[in-house]
Design a protein around this motif. Structure first.
Motif, short mmCIF file in Angstrom:
data_model
loop_
_atom_site.label_atom_id
_atom_site.label_comp_id
_atom_site.label_asym_id
_atom_site.label_seq_id
_atom_site.Cartn_x
_atom_site.Cartn_y
_atom_site.Cartn_z
N LEU A 169 -7.31 20.42 36.69
CA LEU A 169 -6.09 20.79 37.40
C LEU A 169 -4.84 20.46 36.59
O LEU A 169 -3.86 21.20 36.58
CB LEU A 169 -6.07 20.07 38.77
CG LEU A 169 -4.93 20.40 39.71
CD1 LEU A 169 -4.78 21.91 39.93
CD2 LEU A 169 -5.12 19.70 41.05
N ASN A 190 -5.15 11.66 41.21
CA ASN A 190 -5.93 12.42 42.17
C ASN A 190 -4.96 12.95 43.23
O ASN A 190 -4.67 12.29 44.21
CB ASN A 190 -7.00 11.52 42.82
CG ASN A 190 -7.83 12.26 43.85
OD1 ASN A 190 -7.88 13.49 43.86
ND2 ASN A 190 -8.47 11.51 44.74
N LEU A 191 -4.45 14.16 43.00
CA LEU A 191 -3.43 14.73 43.89
C LEU A 191 -3.91 14.83 45.33
O LEU A 191 -5.10 15.02 45.57
CB LEU A 191 -3.11 16.17 43.46
CG LEU A 191 -1.98 16.44 42.50
CD1 LEU A 191 -2.38 15.98 41.12
CD2 LEU A 191 -1.65 17.90 42.48
N THR A 192 -2.95 14.80 46.26
CA THR A 192 -3.28 15.17 47.64
C THR A 192 -2.99 16.66 47.79
O THR A 192 -2.26 17.25 46.99
CB THR A 192 -2.40 14.40 48.66
OG1 THR A 192 -1.05 14.79 48.44
CG2 THR A 192 -2.58 12.90 48.52
N ILE A 193 -3.54 17.23 48.86
CA ILE A 193 -3.30 18.67 49.13
C ILE A 193 -1.79 18.90 49.31
O ILE A 193 -1.25 19.89 48.81
CB ILE A 193 -4.07 19.11 50.40
CG1 ILE A 193 -5.56 18.82 50.27
CG2 ILE A 193 -3.78 20.56 50.73
CD1 ILE A 193 -6.29 19.59 49.22
N GLU A 194 -1.11 17.99 49.98
CA GLU A 194 0.33 18.17 50.23
C GLU A 194 1.11 18.24 48.91
O GLU A 194 2.01 19.05 48.75
CB GLU A 194 0.87 17.05 51.11
CG GLU A 194 0.56 17.31 52.59
CD GLU A 194 0.96 16.15 53.50
OE1 GLU A 194 1.75 15.26 53.06
OE2 GLU A 194 0.44 16.10 54.64
N LEU A 201 -0.21 19.15 46.02
CA LEU A 201 -0.62 20.41 45.40
C LEU A 201 0.20 21.56 45.97
O LEU A 201 0.67 22.44 45.23
CB LEU A 201 -2.12 20.67 45.69
CG LEU A 201 -2.67 21.99 45.14
CD1 LEU A 201 -2.76 21.95 43.62
CD2 LEU A 201 -4.03 22.31 45.75
N VAL A 202 0.44 21.52 47.28
CA VAL A 202 1.26 22.57 47.92
C VAL A 202 2.68 22.55 47.34
O VAL A 202 3.25 23.60 47.04
CB VAL A 202 1.28 22.37 49.46
CG1 VAL A 202 2.35 23.25 50.11
CG2 VAL A 202 -0.09 22.67 50.05
N PRO A 244 -1.62 27.44 46.58
CA PRO A 244 -2.38 26.27 46.15
C PRO A 244 -3.80 26.65 45.72
O PRO A 244 -4.32 26.14 44.74
CB PRO A 244 -2.39 25.39 47.39
CG PRO A 244 -1.19 25.79 48.18
CD PRO A 244 -1.02 27.26 47.92
N SER A 245 -4.39 27.59 46.46
CA SER A 245 -5.77 28.00 46.11
C SER A 245 -5.80 28.67 44.73
O SER A 245 -6.78 28.53 43.98
CB SER A 245 -6.32 28.96 47.17
OG SER A 245 -5.42 30.01 47.43
N LEU A 261 -5.82 25.92 42.10
CA LEU A 261 -7.17 25.33 41.98
C LEU A 261 -8.10 26.28 41.23
O LEU A 261 -8.87 25.87 40.37
CB LEU A 261 -7.76 25.02 43.36
CG LEU A 261 -7.27 23.82 44.12
CD1 LEU A 261 -8.24 23.47 45.25
CD2 LEU A 261 -7.11 22.62 43.22
N ALA A 262 -8.00 27.58 41.56
CA ALA A 262 -8.87 28.55 40.88
C ALA A 262 -8.59 28.57 39.38
O ALA A 262 -9.52 28.59 38.56
CB ALA A 262 -8.67 29.93 41.49
N LEU A 318 -11.60 25.26 39.84
CA LEU A 318 -12.11 24.60 41.07
C LEU A 318 -12.21 25.60 42.22
O LEU A 318 -11.56 26.59 42.22
CB LEU A 318 -11.15 23.46 41.46
CG LEU A 318 -11.11 22.27 40.49
CD1 LEU A 318 -10.02 21.30 40.89
CD2 LEU A 318 -12.46 21.55 40.45
#
Lengths: 66, 66
Positions: free
Chosen positions: A2, A40-44, A46-47, A57-58, A61-62, A66
Motif C-alpha cells: 500500500l 498499519n493504516l485504518t480504513i478512515e 485510507l479514505v 479507497p478500494s 487497495l487494488a 490487495l
C-alpha cells in the motif's frame, strides 16, 4: 504494498510528503511511515488519502495488489 | 458501510459472529462492533477478514461502497 501505491499517487500529484500530510489532515511524519510500509493504516485514514487523490479507497487497495 | 458488507459475507458463510472471530483471529466481541460500524478497522484486519471470506480486501471495500 500500500505504501508504494500511495507514494506513486503522491508523485503523480507532484506534492511533498509534508504537503500530502496537510492535504489528508494527518501528522507530518505519518506519510513517510506509510510509504515505507511502517504504518498499519485504518480504513478512515485510507479514505482520507483516497479523497485527497480523488479516487476510491478500494482502487488504492487494488493498486497495492490487495 | 463496511460493517454491512462483512455481515453479508458472514451470513453467506452461515457462521456466527463468534465463529467468524475465531476464523479471522480477532476478539470474540470484535465482529459485532465491526458489523455495527463501531470499529475503525485497520488494513491488516481487513485483510484477515478478506482471507477468511476468500476474497480481496479491495472487493470488500467496493461492496461497502468505498
Amino acid at each position: 504494498m500500500l505504501g508504494s501505491a500511495i507514494l506513486e499517487r503522491r508523485l503523480e500529484l507532484e506534492v511533498s510528503q509534508e504537503k500530502l500530510a496537510e492535504m489528508a489532515s494527518v501528522h507530518r511524519n505519518y506519510v513517510g511511515k506509510v510509504e515505507r510500509g511502517e504504518q498499519n493504516l485504518t480504513i478512515e485514514t485510507l479514505v482520507r488519502f483516497a479523497v485527497t487523490f480523488k479516487c476510491k479507497p478500494s482502487e488504492l487497495l487494488a493498486e497495492a495488489g490487495l
